[in-house]
Design an enzyme around this catalytic site. Structure first.
Site, PDB file in Angstrom:
ATOM      1  CG  HIS A  97     -42.537  23.015 -22.533  1.00 51.92           C
ATOM      2  ND1 HIS A  97     -43.606  22.356 -21.942  1.00 51.92           N
ATOM      3  CD2 HIS A  97     -41.687  22.044 -22.939  1.00 51.92           C
ATOM      4  CE1 HIS A  97     -43.387  21.053 -21.966  1.00 51.92           C
ATOM      5  NE2 HIS A  97     -42.234  20.831 -22.586  1.00 51.92           N
ATOM      6  CG  HIS A  99     -38.889  20.559 -26.658  1.00 48.59           C
ATOM      7  ND1 HIS A  99     -38.087  19.954 -25.723  1.00 48.59           N
ATOM      8  CD2 HIS A  99     -40.165  20.289 -26.306  1.00 48.59           C
ATOM      9  CE1 HIS A  99     -38.851  19.338 -24.842  1.00 48.59           C
ATOM     10  NE2 HIS A  99     -40.124  19.524 -25.177  1.00 48.59           N
TER      11      HIS A  99
END
Length: 130
Positions: A97, A99
């Site tokens: 993932h 940010h």
């Protein structure tokens, strides 16, 4: 099953911002700033190194779309994109993932500290694996 896979399947609620067939974008539950989002692959890959190159295009399209939306929607002055890979780098959820952190002039957030460049054999060791 990891927490992000549960979020993707709808088993755990999230503050969904955007979704398509390849990625899901939702608000971070411990935001650094207002609008701090996570861009996750819908397929479970633990780190950037596992994401197939043909999937990367969808991530970057989503990152650009979210960055633009944060700038316009929140009137952010900029944004940071970051990714932690492996626990030594601060990765807590082992699902790849990114940010996306909106930035505002005078927000008080600092960059990580730089150090003086030192020449060394490590350059040769890195190049060996390219």
């Amino acid at each position: 099953m990891c927490i992000f896979c549960k979020i993707i399947k709808g088993e755990v609620p999230c503050g969904k911002i955007y979704e398509d067939e390849h990625v899901l974008v939702f608000l971070d539950i411990n935001p650094i700033s207002k609008g701090h989002c996570l861009v996750v692959t819908k397929e479970h890959y633990e780190t950037l190194l596992e994401i197939p190159e043909d999937e990367s295009i969808y991530l970057f399209k989503a990152l650009k779309k979210i960055g633009k939306a944060l700038m316009k929607g929140l009137k952010a002055d900029g944004f940071n994109i970051g990714m932690n890979n492996f626990s030594a780098a601060g990765q807590v959820v082992m699902h790849a993932h990114f940010h996306v952190i909106p930035r505002f002039k005078g927000d008080g957030l600092k960059h990580w500290p730089g150090k003086k460049f030192e020449e060394g054999d490590y350059v040769k060791e890195i190049k060996r694996f390219l």
